[in-house]
Design a protein around this motif. Structure first.
Motif, mmCIF file in Angstrom:
data_model
loop_
_atom_site.group_PDB
_atom_site.id
_atom_site.type_symbol
_atom_site.label_atom_id
_atom_site.label_comp_id
_atom_site.label_asym_id
_atom_site.label_seq_id
_atom_site.Cartn_x
_atom_site.Cartn_y
_atom_site.Cartn_z
ATOM 1 N N SER A 83 0.836 -1.210 0.000
ATOM 2 C CA SER A 83 0.000 0.000 0.000
ATOM 3 C C SER A 83 0.866 1.254 0.000
ATOM 4 O O SER A 83 0.551 2.253 -0.672
ATOM 5 C CB SER A 83 -0.927 -0.005 1.222
ATOM 6 N N ILE A 84 1.972 1.221 0.744
ATOM 7 C CA ILE A 84 2.848 2.394 0.822
ATOM 8 C C ILE A 84 3.457 2.726 -0.534
ATOM 9 O O ILE A 84 3.434 3.883 -0.979
ATOM 10 C CB ILE A 84 3.954 2.156 1.874
ATOM 11 N N VAL A 85 4.013 1.728 -1.238
ATOM 12 C CA VAL A 85 4.658 2.028 -2.524
ATOM 13 C C VAL A 85 3.630 2.402 -3.587
ATOM 14 O O VAL A 85 3.947 3.068 -4.576
ATOM 15 C CB VAL A 85 5.524 0.852 -3.012
ATOM 16 N N ARG A 86 2.387 1.981 -3.402
ATOM 17 C CA ARG A 86 1.324 2.366 -4.334
ATOM 18 C C ARG A 86 0.725 3.732 -3.990
ATOM 19 O O ARG A 86 -0.072 4.274 -4.758
ATOM 20 C CB ARG A 86 0.208 1.322 -4.321
ATOM 21 N N GLY A 87 1.095 4.272 -2.822
ATOM 22 C CA GLY A 87 0.560 5.559 -2.408
ATOM 23 C C GLY A 87 -0.823 5.487 -1.821
ATOM 24 O O GLY A 87 -1.522 6.493 -1.701
ATOM 25 N N TYR A 88 -1.243 4.283 -1.410
ATOM 26 C CA TYR A 88 -2.567 4.124 -0.814
ATOM 27 C C TYR A 88 -2.544 4.617 0.641
ATOM 28 O O TYR A 88 -1.504 4.548 1.313
ATOM 29 C CB TYR A 88 -2.981 2.652 -0.801
ATOM 30 N N ILE B 255 23.692 -5.310 -12.197
ATOM 31 C CA ILE B 255 22.306 -4.813 -12.183
ATOM 32 C C ILE B 255 22.276 -3.295 -12.053
ATOM 33 O O ILE B 255 21.281 -2.720 -11.608
ATOM 34 C CB ILE B 255 21.502 -5.454 -11.035
ATOM 35 N N SER B 256 23.348 -2.630 -12.468
ATOM 36 C CA SER B 256 23.446 -1.178 -12.295
ATOM 37 C C SER B 256 22.308 -0.425 -12.989
ATOM 38 O O SER B 256 21.933 0.671 -12.569
ATOM 39 C CB SER B 256 24.800 -0.682 -12.810
ATOM 40 N N ASP B 257 21.743 -1.044 -14.045
ATOM 41 C CA ASP B 257 20.661 -0.376 -14.760
ATOM 42 C C ASP B 257 19.377 -0.317 -13.934
ATOM 43 O O ASP B 257 18.418 0.371 -14.309
ATOM 44 C CB ASP B 257 20.387 -1.089 -16.083
ATOM 45 N N ARG B 258 19.350 -1.016 -12.796
ATOM 46 C CA ARG B 258 18.157 -1.035 -11.941
ATOM 47 C C ARG B 258 18.274 -0.068 -10.750
ATOM 48 O O ARG B 258 17.365 -0.006 -9.921
ATOM 49 C CB ARG B 258 17.938 -2.442 -11.394
ATOM 50 N N LEU B 259 19.390 0.660 -10.664
ATOM 51 C CA LEU B 259 19.628 1.510 -9.497
ATOM 52 C C LEU B 259 18.556 2.588 -9.360
ATOM 53 O O LEU B 259 18.049 2.837 -8.250
ATOM 54 C CB LEU B 259 21.009 2.162 -9.582
ATOM 55 N N GLU B 260 18.187 3.216 -10.442
ATOM 56 C CA GLU B 260 17.173 4.273 -10.369
ATOM 57 C C GLU B 260 15.835 3.709 -9.907
ATOM 58 O O GLU B 260 15.130 4.328 -9.106
ATOM 59 C CB GLU B 260 17.020 4.943 -11.739
ATOM 60 N N GLN B 261 15.497 2.511 -10.401
ATOM 61 C CA GLN B 261 14.242 1.864 -9.989
ATOM 62 C C GLN B 261 14.244 1.598 -8.485
ATOM 63 O O GLN B 261 13.267 1.920 -7.788
ATOM 64 C CB GLN B 261 14.068 0.545 -10.744
ATOM 65 N N ALA B 262 15.348 1.024 -7.974
ATOM 66 C CA ALA B 262 15.439 0.709 -6.547
ATOM 67 C C ALA B 262 15.443 1.979 -5.702
ATOM 68 O O ALA B 262 14.793 2.052 -4.652
ATOM 69 C CB ALA B 262 16.692 -0.113 -6.275
ATOM 70 N N GLY C 220 14.064 4.770 -6.360
ATOM 71 C CA GLY C 220 12.713 5.326 -6.331
ATOM 72 C C GLY C 220 11.864 4.669 -5.259
ATOM 73 O O GLY C 220 11.106 5.348 -4.545
ATOM 74 N N VAL C 221 11.987 3.340 -5.130
ATOM 75 C CA VAL C 221 11.247 2.634 -4.080
ATOM 76 C C VAL C 221 11.747 3.059 -2.705
ATOM 77 O O VAL C 221 10.960 3.263 -1.775
ATOM 78 C CB VAL C 221 11.379 1.100 -4.256
ATOM 79 N N THR C 222 13.066 3.247 -2.594
ATOM 80 C CA THR C 222 13.649 3.689 -1.322
ATOM 81 C C THR C 222 13.081 5.041 -0.906
ATOM 82 O O THR C 222 12.669 5.237 0.243
ATOM 83 C CB THR C 222 15.188 3.780 -1.435
ATOM 84 N N ARG C 223 13.052 5.985 -1.830
ATOM 85 C CA ARG C 223 12.522 7.323 -1.521
ATOM 86 C C ARG C 223 11.044 7.244 -1.130
ATOM 87 O O ARG C 223 10.608 7.917 -0.186
ATOM 88 C CB ARG C 223 12.708 8.251 -2.727
ATOM 89 N N THR C 224 10.300 6.429 -1.851
ATOM 90 C CA THR C 224 8.865 6.300 -1.544
ATOM 91 C C THR C 224 8.657 5.770 -0.141
ATOM 92 O O THR C 224 7.812 6.275 0.611
ATOM 93 C CB THR C 224 8.197 5.362 -2.566
ATOM 94 N N LEU C 225 9.434 4.754 0.228
ATOM 95 C CA LEU C 225 9.301 4.167 1.567
ATOM 96 C C LEU C 225 9.656 5.179 2.650
ATOM 97 O O LEU C 225 8.929 5.363 3.625
ATOM 98 C CB LEU C 225 10.207 2.940 1.705
#
Length: 550
Positions: free
Chosen positions: A50-55, A158-165, A167-172
């Motif tokens: 729910s948190i990462v979805r912004g619910y 997996i360096s190409d996934r750093l921005e994705q990860a 983003g989840v970190t900031r959201t949390l």
């Protein structure tokens, strides 16, 4: 006069980073009227999803007041909390705060309820894998900016996934949780608010009421929840529910475990609350040890009926060390009562514990045991039906105990399972379902055979697919024939059954195994119940007149 708040509520928002930090440093406390932690892994996963979805995840209600220095327990975390003039006591939001604090802390991940990771492939929260996967990041790593950079530096592929990860970190970290704060309120007002917010008319349990009436925020004070936690961690028996713990504590002090508890320590003032809790815990420990060692009931999830524990606690409270003969008779009583079920009591399960406890005398062990035996019939009863298997039913719990008595072995190590294996597998579980696996893939079995016990095996292996276990038995490459035979025998599986499974004759294989399980169950219950044996007390209890003998 009606209860009202004597100060207005203030509203604020708290980001998850700040909220978790306050929980870890002991600024957040849990008052005594709160219930214990009840969420399971899926509940915790849904919160983070729910948190990462912004619910919205609901608001918190926090009581701002003084708190003493203490070592407190929050979920699985032990926290040295300093004294504070403005600690935040959780009136509403305990489950959410506990979940956040534990799932995001490295120590919390040791508990299966909080062992979460984020899968970058599927963009979802999953169970923490046993083997490290670069694209499945543990939550404590994902939550910490420095640790996430170290993770990607270590896994350069997996360096190409750093921005994705990131983003989840900031959201949390930045997710905002609304909170109400109240100061200087009457504790009864806060308790009333808590009850209204969480129950909407649903009654609290007796154990929760008893705790609210008698527990205080005192460092190191024993509580009903702590007694359950101690027994679970020290004896591996699983978590006994609060009402059963309460009845065990009350049973030691008086036979009527259904008595009015509002003034328990004022009316029965011969000892204080702390002494009653301590002695009650010791009695319950001895009763649990008896169940595990003598009656072969290894885990609370396999206790046929909860009402059988309080009378045992009363016995072991007043007779801590029964002689071997009375221990054996107590074992007979437990198993005869388990097989007979609650129908032996006209009042049903509600008054069963009170009736049984009334038969236990404080100064006469032999008469107590004889009184208990008189309440259960000596004759054999109908055995549990092996064509129906449900781990929340007493009949299946009896069957599982018979399987445990056979000494089930791990198909990989060939060693017998220990009680600790059950405890690890069944953390926070009320039934033994997670320790039971299918022998043959259940959807491959014809519908009438799917509920059968014959298609189940007791294998408390953590984190393994249920249907994979059966395949291990069938496709195992045997290097030690004698050792492997012991594994199969411990699960009531023969070479013939293995061959039938291998060629796809599943129904015939289950028929054969049902015959073995039925014989084993009959033998087990006869050994435990000893139907047809004389229930005479120990010879040391028999006082005979010499002249009368002559």
């Amino acid at each position: 006069m009606a209860m009202t708040l004597n100060s207005p509520l203030s509203t604020t928002t708290m980001d998850v980073e700040s909220l978790v930090g306050m929980a870890w440093n002991g600024q957040i406390r849990v008052p005594s009227f709160q219930r214990d932690f009840r969420w399971h892994w899926e509940d915790v996963r849904r919160l983070f999803d729910s948190i990462v979805r912004g619910y919205p995840v609901g608001s918190l209600l926090l009581w701002v007041r003084k708190a003493d220095e203490q070592r407190l327990r929050l979920g699985t975390l032990d926290i040295d909390a300093p004294a504070s003039t403005e600690a935040l006591w959780v009136v509403d939001g305990q489950q959410r705060i506990t979940s956040l604090a534990n799932a995001l802390h490295p120590d919390g991940q040791q508990d299966q309820r909080f062992a979460l990771a984020y899968d970058l492939r599927d963009e979802q929260f999953v169970r923490l894998p046993k083997v490290e996967d670069p694209l499945v990041i543990p939550l404590p790593v994902l939550f910490d900016l420095q640790k996430i950079l170290i993770w990607f530096n270590h896994h350069s592929g997996i360096s190409d996934r750093l921005e994705q990860a990131s983003g989840v970190t900031r959201t949390l970290r930045q997710f905002q949780v609304p909170a109400y704060q109240v100061r200087q309120a009457d504790p009864k007002v806060l308790q009333d608010i808590f009850d209204r917010m969480n129950n909407y008319g649903k009654r609290l349990s007796r154990a929760e009421i008893f705790s609210a009436l008698n527990d205080q925020e005192v460092a190191g004070q024993l509580t009903i929840d702590l007694i359950a936690e101690h027994i679970a961690s020290d004896l591996g028996f699983g978590t006994i529910d609060g009402n059963t713990i309460l009845q065990g504590v009350l049973a030691r002090r008086g036979s009527d475990v259904k008595r009015d508890i509002r003034d328990e320590f004022a009316v029965n003032g011969d000892e204080g609350r702390d002494a009653a809790y301590h002695e009650g815990e010791q009695a319950l420990r001895r009763a649990v040890a008896f169940l595990q060692q003598d009656a072969l009931v290894p885990h609370f999830s396999m206790l046929a009926y909860r009402y059988l524990l309080p009378p045992l606690a009363r016995v072991f409270a007043h007779h801590p060390n029964p002689d071997p003969r009375n221990r054996r008779l107590l074992r007979r009583w437990y198993w005869r009562a388990a097989v007979a079920g609650p129908q032996q009591f006209k009042a049903g399960t509600g008054d069963a514990a009170r009736m049984l406890c009334s038969r236990v005398l404080e100064k006469d062990l032999s008469s107590s045991v004889q009184n208990l035996l008189e309440l259960v019939e000596q004759s054999e009863h109908v055995l549990p039906d092996l064509r129906s298997f449900a781990t929340n039913q007493a009949a299946t719990k009896i069957v599982l105990c018979s399987w445990w008595a056979a000494g089930p072995r791990n198909p990989d190590s060939h060693e017998q399972y220990e009680i600790s294996d059950l405890a690890d597998c069944l953390v926070d579980r009320t039934t033994a379902r997670d320790a039971v696996r299918y022998l043959a893939p259940n959807m491959s079995v014809t519908k009438p055979y799917r509920p059968w016990a014959a298609n189940r095996v007791l294998m408390p292996i953590v984190e393994i697919d249920s249907e994979e276990v059966g395949l291990r038995l069938v496709d195992k490459v045997v290097t030690d024939e004698a050792s492997w035979s012991k594994v199969l025998e411990s699960h009531a599986v023969t070479d013939e059954i293995i061959e039938l499974l291998r060629v796809g004759a599943l129904s015939k294989a289950l028929e054969k195994r049902r015959e073995l399980l039925t014989t084993h169950l009959q033998d087990f219950l006869q050994n435990m119940c000893e139907w047809g044996f004389e229930d005479t007390p120990s010879l040391t209890e028999l006082v005979l007149d010499d002249e009368e003998q002559l």
